[in-house]
Design an enzyme around this catalytic site. Structure first.
Site, PDB file in Angstrom:
ATOM      1  N   HIS A 167       2.518  -2.014   0.590  1.00 48.62           N
ATOM      2  CA  HIS A 167       1.833  -1.657   1.921  1.00 48.62           C
ATOM      3  C   HIS A 167       1.098  -3.160   1.892  1.00 48.62           C
ATOM      4  CE1 HIS A 167      -1.740  -1.772  -1.023  1.00 48.62           C
ATOM      5  NE2 HIS A 167      -0.856  -1.095  -1.663  1.00 48.62           N
ATOM      6  N   GLY A 168       0.265  -3.397   3.019  1.00 51.01           N
ATOM      7  CA  GLY A 168      -0.416  -4.860   3.549  1.00 51.01           C
ATOM      8  C   GLY A 168      -0.760  -5.592   2.105  1.00 51.01           C
TER       9      GLY A 168
END
Length: 160
Positions: free
Chosen positions: A17-18
């Protein structure tokens, strides 16, 4: 058999994810993220979603645990590897299979029924605790740290 250049191994049940795809890869200087997870290895939709949040110039590979064990020692010297797993049991499987992991960053393990919260973002059950203890017995440091500029906390102190 060469020793792969593993910069870090992270447990995060969200996988990429980010925070993982940008913040950690940039901080580490990784150019390859290996997701070692049996489900993600066969899920092209999840793979393409994860690929969308990886810094430009960083490659991704989605391997089963066994394939990771089988191919990690074939990595080229230029590959700066960041391994991401979903659970401590997955990391233990890799270590027992000969993947040279010395340090584990624990980022996120969601709370579900049957788990006990030991940190803001980490909940464990007996199987997780046993896997962390076994990793520690093998000389592997496990530390909870969500982002690179945060102070880490030893998992062993939180589960004892």
């Amino acid at each position: 058999m060469s020793i792969p250049n593993i910069l870090m191994t992270r447990i995060d049940n969200r996988l990429i994810h980010g925070q993982v795809g940008v913040t950690w890869t940039n901080s580490l200087g990784a150019n390859l993220v290996v997701v070692a997870n049996d489900e993600a290895a066969v899920d092209p939709v999840a793979q393409s979603l994860m690929d969308m949040v990886v810094s430009e110039g960083v490659q991704t590979r989605y391997f089963t645990l066994q394939k990771t064990i089988d191919v990690i020692h074939k990595a080229a010297d230029r590959q700066k590897i960041f391994i991401v797993c979903k659970t401590p049991q997955d990391v233990l499987t890799l270590v027992q299979g000969g993947v040279p992991i010395k340090f584990v960053n624990v980022g996120n393990m969601h709370f579900v029924d049957g788990k006990k919260q030991i940190h803001k973002t980490v909940s464990v059950d007996d199987g997780d605790v046993n896997a962390f203890r076994e990793l520690e017995n093998l000389g592997i440091t496990c530390e909870i740290r969500r982002v690179p500029d945060e102070a880490g906390e030893s998992v062993s102190k939180l589960i004892s």
